[in-house]
Design an enzyme around this catalytic site. Structure first.
Site, mmCIF file in Angstrom:
data_model
loop_
_atom_site.group_PDB
_atom_site.id
_atom_site.type_symbol
_atom_site.label_atom_id
_atom_site.label_comp_id
_atom_site.label_asym_id
_atom_site.label_seq_id
_atom_site.Cartn_x
_atom_site.Cartn_y
_atom_site.Cartn_z
ATOM 1 C CB SER A 270 -14.000 -14.138 10.752
ATOM 2 O OG SER A 270 -13.219 -14.230 9.413
HETATM 3 N N1 SAH Z 1 -13.579 -17.244 6.189
HETATM 4 C C1 SAH Z 1 -12.527 -17.853 7.066
HETATM 5 C C2 SAH Z 1 -11.658 -17.177 7.588
HETATM 6 C C3 SAH Z 1 -10.310 -16.965 7.040
HETATM 7 S S1 SAH Z 1 -9.274 -15.570 7.420
HETATM 8 C C4 SAH Z 1 -12.801 -18.659 8.403
HETATM 9 O O1 SAH Z 1 -14.481 -18.733 8.492
HETATM 10 O O2 SAH Z 1 -12.465 -19.160 9.019
HETATM 11 C C5 SAH Z 1 -9.025 -15.144 5.465
HETATM 12 C C6 SAH Z 1 -8.534 -16.136 4.604
HETATM 13 O O3 SAH Z 1 -8.171 -15.585 3.417
HETATM 14 C C7 SAH Z 1 -7.062 -16.886 5.090
HETATM 15 O O4 SAH Z 1 -7.114 -18.198 5.195
HETATM 16 C C8 SAH Z 1 -6.218 -16.577 3.734
HETATM 17 O O5 SAH Z 1 -5.054 -17.467 3.573
HETATM 18 C C9 SAH Z 1 -7.143 -16.312 2.670
HETATM 19 N N2 SAH Z 1 -6.832 -15.633 1.516
HETATM 20 C C10 SAH Z 1 -6.134 -14.557 1.459
HETATM 21 N N3 SAH Z 1 -5.960 -13.931 0.374
HETATM 22 C C11 SAH Z 1 -6.833 -14.549 -0.328
HETATM 23 C C12 SAH Z 1 -6.933 -14.837 -1.882
HETATM 24 N N4 SAH Z 1 -6.447 -13.887 -2.745
HETATM 25 N N5 SAH Z 1 -7.850 -16.011 -2.388
HETATM 26 C C13 SAH Z 1 -8.357 -16.810 -1.644
HETATM 27 N N6 SAH Z 1 -8.071 -16.829 -0.237
HETATM 28 C C14 SAH Z 1 -7.264 -15.702 0.416
#
Ligand code: SAH
Length: 204
Positions: free
Chosen positions: A51
């Site tokens: 993000s």
């Molecule tokens: N917080 C992360 C942002 C990652 S983007 C960082 O700091 O890098 C959001 C993430 O949510 C993705 O990796 C995606 O695979 C995950 N995601 C989507 N749906 C999900 C779910 N139901 N449970 C867990 N993770 C999920």
């Protein structure tokens, strides 16, 4: 990066200091290390992104995580948000649905010295009941509405922050658990990848 955040109404010094301590370059892919401190999301593979720093800051500021809080981070991705939550003093559990990204988050968190963040594979739209209740739940993926399971896993007075809306844009929603039921505030417009799961969107 911290100066940019100050210019964007991130006023919580604890959040700014926590973000100043986390080496974001260890959470981006090596070819993009030169962009690690730009205020933008970056690809981490598997169609997912780390993000944008401003969104990480806004979510931390909205939940007010402090020393000793129990925290659930939904959507581990690179592990960066989990690291910032740990810097704020939270006891952090982070859950991710893509096993390869759980591995990436675990590796990045270790490399950056965050040994006490617990990583889990699974559908975070259902929360992580075995470690509930949480003082704060931070969701880094867009949901059609705030997942009820995440509200139910909040401690009294606990805060949930989640982007709510369709795939093309959302509003960041803050939901506080109160004796009268959920108290909701819709805040800034944002754009996150979809939350894929039982209380999110179907996988495509
Ligand atoms: N917080 C992360 C942002 C990652 S983007 C960082 O700091 O890098 C959001 C993430 O949510 C993705 O990796 C995606 O695979 C995950 N995601 C989507 N749906 C999900 C779910 N139901 N449970 C867990 N993770 C999920």
């Amino acid at each position: 990066m911290i100066a940019d955040l100050r210019g964007r109404d991130i006023t919580d010094e604890r959040v700014l200091e926590a973000m100043a301590r986390v080496p974001r370059e260890l959470f981006v892919l090596p070819p993009e290390r030169n962009l690690a401190y730009a205020d933008r999301p970056l690809s981490i593979g598997y169609g997912q992104t780390i993000s944008q720093p401003a969104m990480v800051a806004i979510m931390c500021q909205a939940t007010g995580v402090r020393e000793g809080d129990r925290v659930l981070d939904v959507g581990s991705g690179s592990g960066y948000q989990a690291a910032v939550l740990a810097e704020l003093g939270g006891d952090v559990h982070t859950i991710e649905r893509i096993p390869e990204l759980v591995e990436l988050a675990r590796k990045n968190l270790r490399a950056a010295g965050y040994e006490r963040v617990f990583t889990h594979v699974g559908d975070g739209s259902l929360g992580l009941p075995e470690h509930a209740p949480y003082d704060a739940v931070v969701v880094a993926a867009a949901a059609p509405s705030a997942p009820p399971a995440l509200y139910e896993q909040l401690a009294p007075g606990g805060r949930l922050v989640v982007p709510v809306g369709g795939p093309d844009g959302q509003l960041l929603e803050l939901v506080v658990r109160s004796p009268e039921g959920p108290a909701r505030v819709s805040t800034v417009p944002c754009r996150f990848v979809p939350l894929v799961g039982a209380e999110g969107f179907p996988a495509v």
